[in-house]
Design an enzyme around this catalytic site. Structure first.
Site, PDB file in Angstrom:
ATOM      1  N   ASP A  24      12.873  28.972  94.424  1.00  0.00           N
ATOM      2  CA  ASP A  24      13.189  30.178  93.652  1.00  0.00           C
ATOM      3  C   ASP A  24      13.013  29.920  92.157  1.00  0.00           C
ATOM      4  O   ASP A  24      13.196  28.786  91.689  1.00  0.00           O
ATOM      5  CB  ASP A  24      14.638  30.586  93.974  1.00  0.00           C
ATOM      6  CG  ASP A  24      14.917  32.029  93.602  1.00  0.00           C
ATOM      7  OD1 ASP A  24      13.984  32.743  93.198  1.00  0.00           O
ATOM      8  OD2 ASP A  24      16.090  32.434  93.721  1.00  0.00           O
ATOM      9  N   ASN A  72       9.489  39.956 100.884  1.00  0.00           N
ATOM     10  CA  ASN A  72       8.656  39.828  99.678  1.00  0.00           C
ATOM     11  C   ASN A  72       7.535  40.878  99.603  1.00  0.00           C
ATOM     12  O   ASN A  72       6.923  41.048  98.540  1.00  0.00           O
ATOM     13  CB  ASN A  72       8.058  38.418  99.562  1.00  0.00           C
ATOM     14  CG  ASN A  72       9.068  37.356  99.163  1.00  0.00           C
ATOM     15  OD1 ASN A  72       8.946  36.187  99.503  1.00  0.00           O
ATOM     16  ND2 ASN A  72      10.105  37.754  98.414  1.00  0.00           N
TER      17      ASN A  72
HETATM   18  C1  FPP Z   1      10.574  32.920  94.424  1.00  0.00           C
HETATM   19  O1  FPP Z   1      10.543  32.981  93.028  1.00  0.00           O
HETATM   20  C2  FPP Z   1       9.301  32.413  94.886  1.00  0.00           C
HETATM   21  C3  FPP Z   1       8.450  33.063  95.728  1.00  0.00           C
HETATM   22  C4  FPP Z   1       8.749  34.377  96.338  1.00  0.00           C
HETATM   23  C5  FPP Z   1       7.149  32.475  96.074  1.00  0.00           C
HETATM   24  C6  FPP Z   1       7.193  31.021  96.321  1.00  0.00           C
HETATM   25  C7  FPP Z   1       5.820  30.494  96.413  1.00  0.00           C
HETATM   26  C8  FPP Z   1       5.423  29.335  95.839  1.00  0.00           C
HETATM   27  C9  FPP Z   1       6.299  28.438  95.099  1.00  0.00           C
HETATM   28  C10 FPP Z   1       4.016  28.869  96.005  1.00  0.00           C
HETATM   29  C11 FPP Z   1       3.726  28.656  97.446  1.00  0.00           C
HETATM   30  C12 FPP Z   1       2.651  27.747  97.641  1.00  0.00           C
HETATM   31  C13 FPP Z   1       1.922  27.670  98.766  1.00  0.00           C
HETATM   32  C14 FPP Z   1       0.992  26.571  98.904  1.00  0.00           C
HETATM   33  C15 FPP Z   1       2.025  28.665  99.856  1.00  0.00           C
HETATM   34  P1  FPP Z   1      10.695  34.408  92.338  1.00  0.00           P
HETATM   35  O2  FPP Z   1       9.341  34.978  92.150  1.00  0.00           O
HETATM   36  O3  FPP Z   1      11.624  35.260  93.133  1.00  0.00           O
HETATM   37  O4  FPP Z   1      11.332  34.008  90.976  1.00  0.00           O
HETATM   38  P2  FPP Z   1      12.365  34.880  90.134  1.00  0.00           P
HETATM   39  O5  FPP Z   1      13.608  35.006  90.981  1.00  0.00           O
HETATM   40  O6  FPP Z   1      12.587  34.054  88.911  1.00  0.00           O
HETATM   41  O7  FPP Z   1      11.710  36.196  89.856  1.00  0.00           O
END
Ligand code: FPP
Length: 251
Positions: A24, A72
């Protein structure tokens, strides 16, 4: 959470076999740098490479990463499209290193709903690493814990209705055998869950499997989650007393 910011020594005999991570904070990492959210996801993907290597070298047997949840899809189309392209980029670039590290890739989730390019990249990564015998890098992609339990319930009910399963014989092993983590065998349940970015919730991740997982919440955003922070999370885990509902032998 961690009083001591130095990197502690770990007990090699008590490395958690299965570590799950909710990665996250990519969006907030980007915002802090006045960058678009997708720049945070790109940095997050780069960090998957770093942490995969560190976990494999630490002796972790299964690393499950929550890359995309069933919730998501609510994000803007451009962000969803970018997230769907990440596995393609990741496997294109990182495959030789995964093979060199003897890492085996597995992907779990409602894969039929993914774009074809994402599905194909996942299937190719599984096939290309199927012979590897080291750490399993298990991506949860379009995964939701409640959906997983609904699907399992449906399958169990169908077998019971068909007369191939005795309803009175349904137990925890029956449920576990119908979950997506079944292919992980005895390692299906995470020993340790880490969530980055300071948020403290499960967000529909591995609801059945985490009944007795130790939970560690790290304040770092995912792109800032370094191997030494992983080491501190595992040290925190090693300091816990896991009783699984029982009591200590000397209590
Ligand atoms: C949450 O952070 C993260 C995600 C929904 C996506 C996670 C994906 C990756 C780290 C890359 C994946 C890599 C591969 C190889 C599949 P957020 O966007 O919710 O962050 P925020 O809460 O700060 O907005």
């Amino acid at each position: 959470m961690f009083a001591d910011k130095s990197t502690p020594a770990l007990d090699p005999a008590r490395i958690p076999a299965h570590v799950a991570i909710i990665m996250d904070g990519n969006g907030r990492w980007a915002k802090k740098r006045f960058l678009p959210r997708i720049a945070g996801h790109k940095a997050g993907m780069e960090n998957v490479k770093v942490i995969t290597k560190a976990a494999s070298r630490m002796g972790i047997k299964v690393l499950t990463l929550y890359a995309f949840s069933t919730e998501n899809w609510k994000r803007p189309d451009a962000e969803v499209n970018y997230l769907m392209s990440l596995p393609v980029d990741f496997f294109n670039v990182f495959m030789p290193e995964l093979i060199a590290e003897n890492v085996r890739v597995q992907v779990m989730g409602e894969l039929a709903a993914l774009p074809a390019k994402t599905r194909q990249a996942a299937a190719a990564a599984e096939a290309d690493t199927a012979q590897n015998t080291g750490m399993i890098l298990n991506f949860a992609l379009n995964y939701g814990g409640r959906d997983e339990l609904i699907e399992a319930t449906r399958a169990i009910a169908t077998e019971a209705a068909a007369g191939t399963l005795d309803p009175t014989a349904i137990d925890g092993d029956t449920v576990a055998a119908h979950l997506m983590t079944n292919r992980l065998g005895a390692l299906a349940d995470p020993d340790l869950l880490i969530r980055t970015s300071g948020e403290e919730r499960l967000s529909n991740f591995l609801l059945w499997q985490m009944a007795y997982s130790e939970l560690v919440f790290a304040p770092e955003y995912w792109p800032d989650f370094t191997p030494s922070v992983l080491t501190r999370a595992v040290a925190d885990y090693q300091a816990r007393d896991r009783r699984f509902g029982g009591i200590d032998a000397n209590s």
